[in-house]
Enzyme design. Sequence first.
Site, PDB file in Angstrom:
ATOM      1  N   ALA A  26       0.811  -1.219   0.000  1.00  0.00           N
ATOM      2  CA  ALA A  26       0.000   0.000   0.000  1.00  0.00           C
ATOM      3  C   ALA A  26       0.848   1.273   0.000  1.00  0.00           C
ATOM      4  O   ALA A  26       0.436   2.289  -0.551  1.00  0.00           O
ATOM      5  CB  ALA A  26      -0.925  -0.019   1.207  1.00  0.00           C
ATOM      6  N   GLN A 103       0.606  -6.422  -3.615  1.00  0.00           N
ATOM      7  CA  GLN A 103      -0.486  -6.711  -2.686  1.00  0.00           C
ATOM      8  C   GLN A 103      -1.617  -5.720  -2.910  1.00  0.00           C
ATOM      9  O   GLN A 103      -2.660  -5.815  -2.272  1.00  0.00           O
ATOM     10  CB  GLN A 103       0.011  -6.575  -1.241  1.00  0.00           C
ATOM     11  CG  GLN A 103       1.137  -7.523  -0.892  1.00  0.00           C
ATOM     12  CD  GLN A 103       1.790  -7.150   0.436  1.00  0.00           C
ATOM     13  OE1 GLN A 103       1.258  -7.465   1.496  1.00  0.00           O
ATOM     14  NE2 GLN A 103       2.911  -6.482   0.383  1.00  0.00           N
ATOM     15  N   ASP A 106      -5.195  -1.622  -6.648  1.00  0.00           N
ATOM     16  CA  ASP A 106      -5.554  -0.331  -7.242  1.00  0.00           C
ATOM     17  C   ASP A 106      -5.254  -0.187  -8.729  1.00  0.00           C
ATOM     18  O   ASP A 106      -5.533   0.860  -9.310  1.00  0.00           O
ATOM     19  CB  ASP A 106      -4.889   0.805  -6.453  1.00  0.00           C
ATOM     20  CG  ASP A 106      -3.360   0.651  -6.382  1.00  0.00           C
ATOM     21  OD1 ASP A 106      -2.759   0.064  -7.296  1.00  0.00           O
ATOM     22  OD2 ASP A 106      -2.777   1.140  -5.389  1.00  0.00           O
ATOM     23  N   HIS A 121      -3.629 -10.004  -4.215  1.00  0.00           N
ATOM     24  CA  HIS A 121      -4.875  -9.782  -3.485  1.00  0.00           C
ATOM     25  C   HIS A 121      -6.009  -9.298  -4.388  1.00  0.00           C
ATOM     26  O   HIS A 121      -6.924  -8.621  -3.936  1.00  0.00           O
ATOM     27  CB  HIS A 121      -4.639  -8.783  -2.343  1.00  0.00           C
ATOM     28  CG  HIS A 121      -3.678  -9.294  -1.311  1.00  0.00           C
ATOM     29  ND1 HIS A 121      -3.021  -8.478  -0.410  1.00  0.00           N
ATOM     30  CD2 HIS A 121      -3.241 -10.554  -1.042  1.00  0.00           C
ATOM     31  CE1 HIS A 121      -2.232  -9.218   0.368  1.00  0.00           C
ATOM     32  NE2 HIS A 121      -2.341 -10.477   0.001  1.00  0.00           N
ATOM     33  N   CYS A 157     -29.037 -13.066 -12.308  1.00  0.00           N
ATOM     34  CA  CYS A 157     -29.660 -13.978 -11.330  1.00  0.00           C
ATOM     35  C   CYS A 157     -30.024 -13.306 -10.006  1.00  0.00           C
ATOM     36  O   CYS A 157     -30.601 -13.949  -9.131  1.00  0.00           O
ATOM     37  CB  CYS A 157     -28.736 -15.170 -11.075  1.00  0.00           C
ATOM     38  SG  CYS A 157     -27.344 -14.786 -10.001  1.00  0.00           S
ATOM     39  N   ASN A 220      11.023   1.852   2.375  1.00  0.00           N
ATOM     40  CA  ASN A 220       9.847   2.072   3.214  1.00  0.00           C
ATOM     41  C   ASN A 220      10.002   3.374   3.988  1.00  0.00           C
ATOM     42  O   ASN A 220      11.122   3.807   4.261  1.00  0.00           O
ATOM     43  CB  ASN A 220       9.699   0.909   4.209  1.00  0.00           C
ATOM     44  CG  ASN A 220       8.260   0.545   4.470  1.00  0.00           C
ATOM     45  OD1 ASN A 220       7.477   0.404   3.543  1.00  0.00           O
ATOM     46  ND2 ASN A 220       7.897   0.420   5.724  1.00  0.00           N
TER      47      ASN A 220
HETATM   48  P1  NAD Z   1       0.405  -1.557   5.202  1.00  0.00           P
HETATM   49  O1  NAD Z   1      -0.607  -0.431   5.259  1.00  0.00           O
HETATM   50  O2  NAD Z   1       0.393  -2.592   6.253  1.00  0.00           O
HETATM   51  O3  NAD Z   1       1.881  -0.928   5.186  1.00  0.00           O
HETATM   52  C1  NAD Z   1       2.257   0.108   4.312  1.00  0.00           C
HETATM   53  C2  NAD Z   1       3.736   0.394   4.524  1.00  0.00           C
HETATM   54  O4  NAD Z   1       4.108   1.427   3.614  1.00  0.00           O
HETATM   55  C3  NAD Z   1       4.072   0.880   5.938  1.00  0.00           C
HETATM   56  O5  NAD Z   1       5.215   0.184   6.400  1.00  0.00           O
HETATM   57  C4  NAD Z   1       4.378   2.387   5.735  1.00  0.00           C
HETATM   58  O6  NAD Z   1       5.392   2.848   6.602  1.00  0.00           O
HETATM   59  C5  NAD Z   1       4.869   2.406   4.310  1.00  0.00           C
HETATM   60  N1  NAD Z   1       4.625   3.681   3.619  1.00  0.00           N
HETATM   61  C6  NAD Z   1       3.637   4.595   3.814  1.00  0.00           C
HETATM   62  N2  NAD Z   1       3.763   5.616   2.960  1.00  0.00           N
HETATM   63  C7  NAD Z   1       4.866   5.359   2.213  1.00  0.00           C
HETATM   64  C8  NAD Z   1       5.514   6.040   1.150  1.00  0.00           C
HETATM   65  N3  NAD Z   1       5.065   7.219   0.690  1.00  0.00           N
HETATM   66  N4  NAD Z   1       6.620   5.477   0.614  1.00  0.00           N
HETATM   67  C9  NAD Z   1       7.108   4.294   1.093  1.00  0.00           C
HETATM   68  N5  NAD Z   1       6.535   3.589   2.091  1.00  0.00           N
HETATM   69  C10 NAD Z   1       5.415   4.138   2.637  1.00  0.00           C
HETATM   70  O7  NAD Z   1       0.245  -2.147   3.732  1.00  0.00           O
HETATM   71  P2  NAD Z   1       0.632  -3.585   3.163  1.00  0.00           P
HETATM   72  O8  NAD Z   1       1.904  -4.054   3.752  1.00  0.00           O
HETATM   73  O9  NAD Z   1       0.503  -3.459   1.700  1.00  0.00           O
HETATM   74  O10 NAD Z   1      -0.507  -4.576   3.726  1.00  0.00           O
HETATM   75  C11 NAD Z   1      -1.878  -4.199   3.922  1.00  0.00           C
HETATM   76  C12 NAD Z   1      -2.904  -4.861   2.984  1.00  0.00           C
HETATM   77  O11 NAD Z   1      -3.924  -3.887   2.579  1.00  0.00           O
HETATM   78  C13 NAD Z   1      -2.354  -5.313   1.683  1.00  0.00           C
HETATM   79  O12 NAD Z   1      -3.087  -6.376   1.189  1.00  0.00           O
HETATM   80  C14 NAD Z   1      -2.550  -4.061   0.832  1.00  0.00           C
HETATM   81  O13 NAD Z   1      -2.434  -4.253  -0.510  1.00  0.00           O
HETATM   82  C15 NAD Z   1      -3.945  -3.631   1.217  1.00  0.00           C
HETATM   83  N6  NAD Z   1      -4.147  -2.205   0.866  1.00  0.00           N
HETATM   84  C16 NAD Z   1      -4.053  -1.859  -0.448  1.00  0.00           C
HETATM   85  C17 NAD Z   1      -4.152  -0.538  -0.836  1.00  0.00           C
HETATM   86  C18 NAD Z   1      -4.008  -0.229  -2.316  1.00  0.00           C
HETATM   87  O14 NAD Z   1      -4.371  -1.055  -3.166  1.00  0.00           O
HETATM   88  N7  NAD Z   1      -3.441   0.933  -2.671  1.00  0.00           N
HETATM   89  C19 NAD Z   1      -4.355   0.473   0.128  1.00  0.00           C
HETATM   90  C20 NAD Z   1      -4.479   0.070   1.480  1.00  0.00           C
HETATM   91  C21 NAD Z   1      -4.353  -1.275   1.846  1.00  0.00           C
END
Ligand code: NAD
Length: 250
Positions: A26, A103, A106, A121, A157, A220
């Site tokens: 994300a 993951q 979007d 996902h 349906c 990150n």
């Molecule tokens: P997470 O929210 O658990 O972690 C996101 C990570 O990204 C954090 O460690 C944070 O510090 C870091 N982060 C935040 N802003 C950042 C930036 N500008 N640059 C670099 N790093 C940054 O997300 P996850 O690990 O992907 O797991 C959560 C689940 O929810 C996954 O399945 C995810 O795909 C889903 N999700 C998806 C979306 C999307 O499709 N955009 C949005 C929210 C959650």
Amino acid sequence: MRDENALEQAKKLVAAAKKISALTGAGISVDSGIPDFRSEGGIWERFDPYEYGTYDSFLNDPSKFWTMGRELAKVMLKAKPNPAHIALAELEQTGKLLGVITQNIDNLHQAAGNTNVVELHGSYLRAHCMECKTDYVGEEVHQRVADGEIPPRCEKCGGVLKSEAVLFGEPMPEGPMARAVDICNDTDLMLVIGTSLSVYPAAFLPQLAKNSGAKVILINLEGANRDDVADVILMGKASDVVPRLFGSSE
Ligand code: NAD
């Protein structure tokens, strides 16, 4: 390593690699305006994903999911790829990128131009009927939801429609995971971008790549749960750091 030389070290690994892969979460899309689960003030403060985004909750009351889905669609459907997505698409053009394992739901990697995207996902841009399995285009379903049809129903349906985003507690599609494992076994450098590495089995993939001999660069905003797997850690915004990895030496 995690010091001022980290970027130079990372660039050397990129220059030496022949088969690069990326695992994104994300965080890579935060700079496109889609909040991660940790961002303050975003949609997830109003809709706890662990309450509104579970498979059980969807089966019990699909209206609850789609009420959150209506708000999420407003954010997600207007988001555009940022420089991190674009840098990965440009990397694919060089022939050195095996694929992007994401993951995210979007579609922003595809919007940037990547063609080999493994969606662990699922995707917010697809939906299907829970009963007859008819496929629906996500944008059309989201428009119906925005117009007040909650939950949206199958035109054939009458069954409830489900977004193809994988919910918490829902079995993951097997094909993408198998493709991700193949990439992990083949890659010699994995870029792990914007993920807290807290959702399994995705969080295990960098270790799998490492076990196969790959180097791992973790990008990150803050520490992730599996920092130990990284050869180099780059702290910062993905939209800033990722393009710099492929730029000329600074
Ligand atoms: P997470 O929210 O658990 O972690 C996101 C990570 O990204 C954090 O460690 C944070 O510090 C870091 N982060 C935040 N802003 C950042 C930036 N500008 N640059 C670099 N790093 C940054 O997300 P996850 O690990 O992907 O797991 C959560 C689940 O929810 C996954 O399945 C995810 O795909 C889903 N999700 C998806 C979306 C999307 O499709 N955009 C949005 C929210 C959650």
